[in-house]
Design a protein around this motif. Structure first.
Motif, mmCIF file in Angstrom:
data_model
loop_
_atom_site.group_PDB
_atom_site.id
_atom_site.type_symbol
_atom_site.label_atom_id
_atom_site.label_comp_id
_atom_site.label_asym_id
_atom_site.label_seq_id
_atom_site.Cartn_x
_atom_site.Cartn_y
_atom_site.Cartn_z
ATOM 1 N N ALA A 113 27.296 -65.161 -13.211
ATOM 2 C CA ALA A 113 27.245 -63.649 -14.356
ATOM 3 C C ALA A 113 28.380 -62.031 -14.284
ATOM 4 N N SER A 114 28.829 -61.958 -14.388
ATOM 5 C CA SER A 114 29.076 -59.975 -14.208
ATOM 6 C C SER A 114 28.042 -59.014 -15.096
ATOM 7 N N VAL A 115 27.764 -58.679 -13.968
ATOM 8 C CA VAL A 115 27.280 -57.356 -13.358
ATOM 9 C C VAL A 115 27.856 -56.131 -13.669
ATOM 10 N N SER A 116 27.835 -55.113 -14.787
ATOM 11 C CA SER A 116 27.830 -54.223 -14.492
ATOM 12 C C SER A 116 26.630 -52.585 -14.270
ATOM 13 N N PRO A 117 27.020 -52.173 -13.177
ATOM 14 C CA PRO A 117 25.190 -50.895 -13.212
ATOM 15 C C PRO A 117 26.079 -49.918 -13.997
ATOM 16 N N TYR A 118 25.194 -49.549 -14.655
ATOM 17 C CA TYR A 118 25.344 -47.927 -15.196
ATOM 18 C C TYR A 118 25.005 -47.266 -14.399
ATOM 19 N N THR A 122 19.928 -44.358 -11.187
ATOM 20 C CA THR A 122 19.009 -45.386 -12.419
ATOM 21 C C THR A 122 18.317 -44.726 -13.546
#
Length: 163
Positions: A113-118, A122
């Protein structure tokens, strides 16, 4: 005389630059031996025989029957870039209540899975507080009326009488 030294320095410099662009390859996790993985059979093996054959799992589940996962990942990157997964092998071994192997599933790079932080923070609901508000915001609240401490009158301390 200068021309050969200059070309040698140019070739050496180009070689150093090319070496800096060479990909960095890495392997993480389990070292897969296909023959050993294929030797584990549902209905034949149990937890002890799987651990004796494949070794300690990369990770185990905390709930349910206690599946074991053997994960191997090969990645590559250039310089200081984030490594990119090139290949991944996941072997999931499921056990029944008695501890015997009930199923073996294999997965690959499609499970990554590719997770792109926002952003860098937070998002939260409520007040936005700054550094100084966090640092000095509680000054004067300790012992204030209604705070629940002995000076605040809200705690119902020992020796007090109620009207």
């Amino acid at each position: 005389m200068r021309h050969p030294l200059a070309s040698l320095a140019l070739v050496a410099g180009a070689g150093l630059l090319a070496a800096g662009c060479a990909p960095l390859r890495s392997h993480q996790g389990y070292v897969v031996d296909s023959d050993l993985v294929n030797s584990v059979q549902p209905g034949v093996d149990n937890r002890a025989s799987v651990q004796a054959t494949l070794g300690k799992p990369t990770l185990t589940t905390a709930f349910g029957q206690g599946d074991w996962y053997y994960i191997a990942r090969d990645s590559r990157n250039y310089g200081y870039q984030v490594p990119k997964v090139r290949d991944q092998i996941t072997v999931q071994i499921s056990f029944d209540q008695a501890g015997n192997v009930s199923a073996i599933r294999r997965g690959g790079v499609a499970q990554v899975a590719s997770v792109s932080p926002y952003g860098k923070t937070t998002p939260t609901l409520g007040r936005q507080r700054g550094f100084f508000q966090d640092l000095f915001g509680n000054i004067g609240t300790v012992g204030a009326a209604g705070a629940g401490g002995p000076a605040g009158g809200g705690g119902g301390g020992a020796g007090r009488t109620r009207p």
